[in-house]
Design a protein around this motif. Structure first.
Motif, PDB file in Angstrom:
ATOM      1  N   GLN A  65     -37.662 -12.659  -3.093  1.00  0.00           N
ATOM      2  CA  GLN A  65     -36.867 -13.885  -3.087  1.00  0.00           C
ATOM      3  C   GLN A  65     -35.410 -13.595  -2.755  1.00  0.00           C
ATOM      4  N   CYS A  66     -34.891 -12.480  -3.274  1.00  0.00           N
ATOM      5  CA  CYS A  66     -33.531 -12.078  -2.918  1.00  0.00           C
ATOM      6  C   CYS A  66     -33.438 -11.776  -1.423  1.00  0.00           C
ATOM      7  N   ARG A  67     -34.436 -11.104  -0.903  1.00  0.00           N
ATOM      8  CA  ARG A  67     -34.425 -10.745   0.517  1.00  0.00           C
ATOM      9  C   ARG A  67     -34.422 -11.997   1.394  1.00  0.00           C
ATOM     10  N   GLN A  68     -35.256 -12.961   1.070  1.00  0.00           N
ATOM     11  CA  GLN A  68     -35.307 -14.180   1.864  1.00  0.00           C
ATOM     12  C   GLN A  68     -33.985 -14.948   1.781  1.00  0.00           C
ATOM     13  N   THR A  69     -33.374 -14.947   0.595  1.00  0.00           N
ATOM     14  CA  THR A  69     -32.073 -15.602   0.446  1.00  0.00           C
ATOM     15  C   THR A  69     -31.016 -14.899   1.283  1.00  0.00           C
ATOM     16  N   VAL A  70     -31.011 -13.570   1.241  1.00  0.00           N
ATOM     17  CA  VAL A  70     -30.049 -12.781   2.010  1.00  0.00           C
ATOM     18  C   VAL A  70     -30.207 -13.057   3.505  1.00  0.00           C
ATOM     19  N   ILE A  71     -31.428 -13.124   3.972  1.00  0.00           N
ATOM     20  CA  ILE A  71     -31.668 -13.404   5.391  1.00  0.00           C
ATOM     21  C   ILE A  71     -31.090 -14.767   5.769  1.00  0.00           C
ATOM     22  N   ARG A  72     -31.271 -15.776   4.907  1.00  0.00           N
ATOM     23  CA  ARG A  72     -30.716 -17.101   5.190  1.00  0.00           C
ATOM     24  C   ARG A  72     -29.186 -17.058   5.226  1.00  0.00           C
ATOM     25  N   VAL A  73     -28.581 -16.318   4.292  1.00  0.00           N
ATOM     26  CA  VAL A  73     -27.124 -16.204   4.248  1.00  0.00           C
ATOM     27  C   VAL A  73     -26.596 -15.562   5.528  1.00  0.00           C
ATOM     28  N   ILE A  74     -27.234 -14.464   5.925  1.00  0.00           N
ATOM     29  CA  ILE A  74     -26.800 -13.763   7.139  1.00  0.00           C
ATOM     30  C   ILE A  74     -26.950 -14.656   8.358  1.00  0.00           C
ATOM     31  N   GLU A  75     -28.054 -15.385   8.437  1.00  0.00           N
ATOM     32  CA  GLU A  75     -28.273 -16.281   9.572  1.00  0.00           C
ATOM     33  C   GLU A  75     -27.238 -17.398   9.603  1.00  0.00           C
ATOM     34  N   ARG A  76     -26.862 -17.884   8.452  1.00  0.00           N
ATOM     35  CA  ARG A  76     -25.918 -18.997   8.404  1.00  0.00           C
ATOM     36  C   ARG A  76     -24.506 -18.565   8.772  1.00  0.00           C
ATOM     37  N   PHE A  77     -24.061 -17.404   8.272  1.00  0.00           N
ATOM     38  CA  PHE A  77     -22.674 -17.003   8.454  1.00  0.00           C
ATOM     39  C   PHE A  77     -22.477 -15.895   9.486  1.00  0.00           C
ATOM     40  N   ASP A 110     -31.281  -4.747   4.027  1.00  0.00           N
ATOM     41  CA  ASP A 110     -31.799  -3.962   2.899  1.00  0.00           C
ATOM     42  C   ASP A 110     -30.728  -3.719   1.849  1.00  0.00           C
ATOM     43  N   GLU A 111     -29.518  -3.332   2.274  1.00  0.00           N
ATOM     44  CA  GLU A 111     -28.455  -3.052   1.303  1.00  0.00           C
ATOM     45  C   GLU A 111     -27.969  -4.338   0.641  1.00  0.00           C
ATOM     46  N   PHE A 112     -27.866  -5.389   1.424  1.00  0.00           N
ATOM     47  CA  PHE A 112     -27.460  -6.696   0.891  1.00  0.00           C
ATOM     48  C   PHE A 112     -28.476  -7.157  -0.146  1.00  0.00           C
ATOM     49  N   THR A 113     -29.750  -6.987   0.155  1.00  0.00           N
ATOM     50  CA  THR A 113     -30.807  -7.377  -0.782  1.00  0.00           C
ATOM     51  C   THR A 113     -30.731  -6.553  -2.055  1.00  0.00           C
ATOM     52  N   ARG A 114     -30.532  -5.249  -1.918  1.00  0.00           N
ATOM     53  CA  ARG A 114     -30.481  -4.367  -3.085  1.00  0.00           C
ATOM     54  C   ARG A 114     -29.353  -4.773  -4.025  1.00  0.00           C
ATOM     55  N   ARG A 115     -28.185  -5.034  -3.462  1.00  0.00           N
ATOM     56  CA  ARG A 115     -27.043  -5.403  -4.301  1.00  0.00           C
ATOM     57  C   ARG A 115     -27.241  -6.774  -4.944  1.00  0.00           C
ATOM     58  N   THR A 116     -27.808  -7.700  -4.180  1.00  0.00           N
ATOM     59  CA  THR A 116     -28.039  -9.036  -4.739  1.00  0.00           C
ATOM     60  C   THR A 116     -29.067  -8.984  -5.861  1.00  0.00           C
ATOM     61  N   ARG A 137     -25.875 -18.143  -4.697  1.00  0.00           N
ATOM     62  CA  ARG A 137     -24.530 -17.805  -5.154  1.00  0.00           C
ATOM     63  C   ARG A 137     -24.405 -16.321  -5.466  1.00  0.00           C
ATOM     64  N   ALA A 138     -25.484 -15.715  -5.947  1.00  0.00           N
ATOM     65  CA  ALA A 138     -25.455 -14.273  -6.189  1.00  0.00           C
ATOM     66  C   ALA A 138     -25.209 -13.525  -4.883  1.00  0.00           C
ATOM     67  N   ALA A 139     -25.885 -13.938  -3.820  1.00  0.00           N
ATOM     68  CA  ALA A 139     -25.699 -13.289  -2.522  1.00  0.00           C
ATOM     69  C   ALA A 139     -24.273 -13.488  -2.009  1.00  0.00           C
ATOM     70  N   ILE A 140     -23.742 -14.704  -2.143  1.00  0.00           N
ATOM     71  CA  ILE A 140     -22.370 -14.968  -1.717  1.00  0.00           C
ATOM     72  C   ILE A 140     -21.393 -14.101  -2.503  1.00  0.00           C
ATOM     73  N   ASN A 141     -21.601 -14.011  -3.806  1.00  0.00           N
ATOM     74  CA  ASN A 141     -20.737 -13.214  -4.667  1.00  0.00           C
ATOM     75  C   ASN A 141     -20.748 -11.750  -4.250  1.00  0.00           C
ATOM     76  N   VAL A 142     -21.929 -11.224  -3.980  1.00  0.00           N
ATOM     77  CA  VAL A 142     -22.061  -9.832  -3.549  1.00  0.00           C
ATOM     78  C   VAL A 142     -21.318  -9.605  -2.242  1.00  0.00           C
TER      79      VAL A 142
END
Length: 263
Positions: free
Chosen positions: A19-31, A39-45, A59-64
């Motif tokens: 779920q973190c990975r899918q969220t991270v992918i959406r964040v990266i695609e959006r911004f 992988d690193e973004f997912t790990r930290r999130t 919000r966790a992904a944005i914060n990271v």
């Protein structure tokens, strides 16, 4: 934890990871962010969520990423990463400027964004909440744009919030639309009170930043360049201004609200 991520029985770490990975992918695609690999973004999130630092996945992904972007812009990771960090920050602020003032002349817009970047550069070491870096950056932009408009700033969480999460909070699109309409009516109420009481701008801003933008007192203090105790005084006076307004009283009566609805 965020509804749907953890239930009474809990979930496996693999479930959280996906779920973190899918969220991270959406964040990266959006911004279009590039400082962290998926992988690193997912790990930290995932680590942040499991530590319960921020329980909402988006919000966790944005914060990271804000923490990463802040470090990059400070030059902690070398000149190349610093250049990339400021390139991403410039792109974010330039896009945000259209949301704030859609009809600016191109040269005025470019100057405003560049002035904002300069202010951020000069004040980097005074920002004590890296996870709120984009919040501060956006507020700095609005401070530069402030002479060009009279409205209060758009709340940052509305800028960074995934629209699908507005729906998820309420279970269906209709409830999400109701929530969005409520936020718009609250903004209109602030604007009306500001029109009636233009000298109360800083007071209303202190309320807005706390209850609508959802920033902590330390971040608000940094942005407003006032001690936290002064922020508390401004917010108290701003609350009194709102509660005395017939516009707010009508809105509160219709929706059964007090100002903690958005906290």
């Amino acid at each position: 934890m965020t509804e749907g991520v953890f239930d009474d029985k809990g979930v496996t770490e693999n479930g959280v990871h996906e779920q973190c990975r899918q969220t991270v992918i959406r964040v990266i695609e959006r911004f279009g962010w590039q400082l962290l690999s998926v992988d690193e973004f997912t790990r930290r999130t995932e680590a942040s969520v499991l530590r319960s630092e921020v329980t909402d996945l988006w919000r966790a992904a944005i914060n990271v990423y804000c923490q990463c972007l802040y470090g990059a812009c400070r030059g902690d990771e070398g000149r190349e990463r610093q250049n990339l960090g400021f390139t991403e920050l410039h792109r974010y602020l330039y896009g945000l400027s259209f949301r704030e003032s859609a009809d600016l002349a191109p040269d005025v817009r470019a100057e405003a964004v560049n002035e904002t970047l300069l202010r951020i550069w000069k004040k980097l070491d005074s920002y004590h909440t890296p996870g709120a870096f984009l919040a501060i950056a956006a507020l700095e932009l609005r401070n530069v744009l402030r002479p060009l408009w009279t409205r209060l700033p758009v709340a940052l969480p509305l800028e960074l919030l995934d629209e699908r999460q507005i729906v998820a909070e309420h279970g269906d699109p209709e409830q999400g639309a109701i929530r969005a309409d409520l936020r718009q009516r609250v903004r209109a109420c602030f604007d009306e009170v500001l029109r009636q009481q233009p000298r109360a701008r800083r007071q209303l801003e202190a309320v807005w930043l706390k209850f609508i933008a959802g920033l902590d007192d330390e971040t608000i203090s940094t942005y407003m360049a006032r001690p936290i105790a002064s922020v508390h005084v401004l917010r108290s006076r701003g609350l009194n201004q709102l509660r005395a307004s017939p516009v707010w009283q009508e809105l509160a009566r219709d929706w059964g609200l007090d100002l903690k609805w958005a906290s």
